[in-house]
Scaffold this motif. Sequence first.
Motif, PDB file in Angstrom:
ATOM      1  N   MET A 103       0.837  -1.369  -0.102  1.00  0.00           N
ATOM      2  CA  MET A 103      -0.045  -0.211  -0.162  1.00  0.00           C
ATOM      3  C   MET A 103       0.797   1.303  -0.082  1.00  0.00           C
ATOM      4  O   MET A 103       1.439   1.459   1.100  1.00  0.00           O
ATOM      5  CB  MET A 103      -0.765  -0.041   1.047  1.00  0.00           C
ATOM      6  N   LEU A 104       1.029   2.144  -1.230  1.00  0.00           N
ATOM      7  CA  LEU A 104       1.739   3.046  -1.333  1.00  0.00           C
ATOM      8  C   LEU A 104       1.246   4.116  -0.349  1.00  0.00           C
ATOM      9  O   LEU A 104       0.027   4.586  -0.430  1.00  0.00           O
ATOM     10  CB  LEU A 104       1.665   3.746  -2.680  1.00  0.00           C
ATOM     11  N   GLY A 105       2.039   4.819   0.350  1.00  0.00           N
ATOM     12  CA  GLY A 105       1.845   5.823   1.399  1.00  0.00           C
ATOM     13  C   GLY A 105       1.098   5.511   2.711  1.00  0.00           C
ATOM     14  O   GLY A 105       0.781   6.227   3.606  1.00  0.00           O
ATOM     15  N   ALA A 106       0.773   4.416   2.885  1.00  0.00           N
ATOM     16  CA  ALA A 106       0.215   3.827   4.039  1.00  0.00           C
ATOM     17  C   ALA A 106       1.211   3.755   5.217  1.00  0.00           C
ATOM     18  O   ALA A 106       2.357   3.194   4.991  1.00  0.00           O
ATOM     19  CB  ALA A 106      -0.666   2.503   3.807  1.00  0.00           C
ATOM     20  N   PRO A 107       0.875   4.372   6.221  1.00  0.00           N
ATOM     21  CA  PRO A 107       1.822   4.329   7.518  1.00  0.00           C
ATOM     22  C   PRO A 107       1.995   2.861   7.750  1.00  0.00           C
ATOM     23  O   PRO A 107       1.417   1.971   7.764  1.00  0.00           O
ATOM     24  CB  PRO A 107       0.835   4.826   8.772  1.00  0.00           C
ATOM     25  N   VAL A 108       3.447   2.757   8.270  1.00  0.00           N
ATOM     26  CA  VAL A 108       4.015   1.409   8.474  1.00  0.00           C
ATOM     27  C   VAL A 108       4.026   1.273  10.055  1.00  0.00           C
ATOM     28  O   VAL A 108       4.392   2.295  10.559  1.00  0.00           O
ATOM     29  CB  VAL A 108       5.495   1.086   8.143  1.00  0.00           C
ATOM     30  N   ALA A 109       3.756   0.157  10.857  1.00  0.00           N
ATOM     31  CA  ALA A 109       3.390  -0.024  12.236  1.00  0.00           C
ATOM     32  C   ALA A 109       3.832  -1.191  12.716  1.00  0.00           C
ATOM     33  O   ALA A 109       4.189  -2.120  11.950  1.00  0.00           O
ATOM     34  CB  ALA A 109       2.134   0.315  12.344  1.00  0.00           C
ATOM     35  N   SER A 110       4.224  -1.186  13.896  1.00  0.00           N
ATOM     36  CA  SER A 110       4.435  -2.453  14.721  1.00  0.00           C
ATOM     37  C   SER A 110       3.167  -2.792  15.195  1.00  0.00           C
ATOM     38  O   SER A 110       2.437  -2.138  15.852  1.00  0.00           O
ATOM     39  CB  SER A 110       5.529  -2.316  15.791  1.00  0.00           C
ATOM     40  N   ILE A 111       2.878  -4.141  14.715  1.00  0.00           N
ATOM     41  CA  ILE A 111       1.503  -4.730  15.119  1.00  0.00           C
ATOM     42  C   ILE A 111       1.764  -5.992  15.903  1.00  0.00           C
ATOM     43  O   ILE A 111       2.511  -6.885  15.591  1.00  0.00           O
ATOM     44  CB  ILE A 111       0.595  -5.049  13.800  1.00  0.00           C
ATOM     45  N   LEU A 112       1.000  -6.218  17.272  1.00  0.00           N
ATOM     46  CA  LEU A 112       0.774  -7.356  17.851  1.00  0.00           C
ATOM     47  C   LEU A 112      -0.421  -8.135  17.328  1.00  0.00           C
ATOM     48  O   LEU A 112      -1.524  -7.633  17.518  1.00  0.00           O
ATOM     49  CB  LEU A 112       0.915  -7.042  19.153  1.00  0.00           C
TER      50      LEU A 112
END
Length: 128
Positions: free
Chosen positions: A1-10
């Motif tokens: 997904m271009l431009g979507a924020p990258v996150a740390s996910i549990l």
Amino acid sequence: MLGAPVASILIVEDEPDMRELMARKLRDAGHTITTTRTGAEGLAFLRAERPDLVLLDVKLPDTSGLSVCETVRDDADIRDTLVVMVSASAGQEEVDAGLAAGADDYVTKPFAPSNLVRRIAALLSTDR
């Protein structure tokens, strides 16, 4: 997904196939993923590592995801963590209970993995 924020996910999910499916799709979207099987493991990770978002199964082997969500919201150190409840229970009463416990979103199984990725991207993009 271009431009979507990258996150740390549990991901807190006791069912191995579901846990792996969510992890794979979210890794493919660029997120950093950690998985646990129980509410206790999930809470310990949340407190230690402070991920951006948690995908939380409603029915866990040691507790209810609703209880875990309420604990997150009551803990000043982790209360701002985004919480997405995941459940096979799709009735309005169950959804309302999840949202009342403090969830930011409620996703019912089965779901299209691409929809889950989009919903998480939308949550992460929201200025909270």
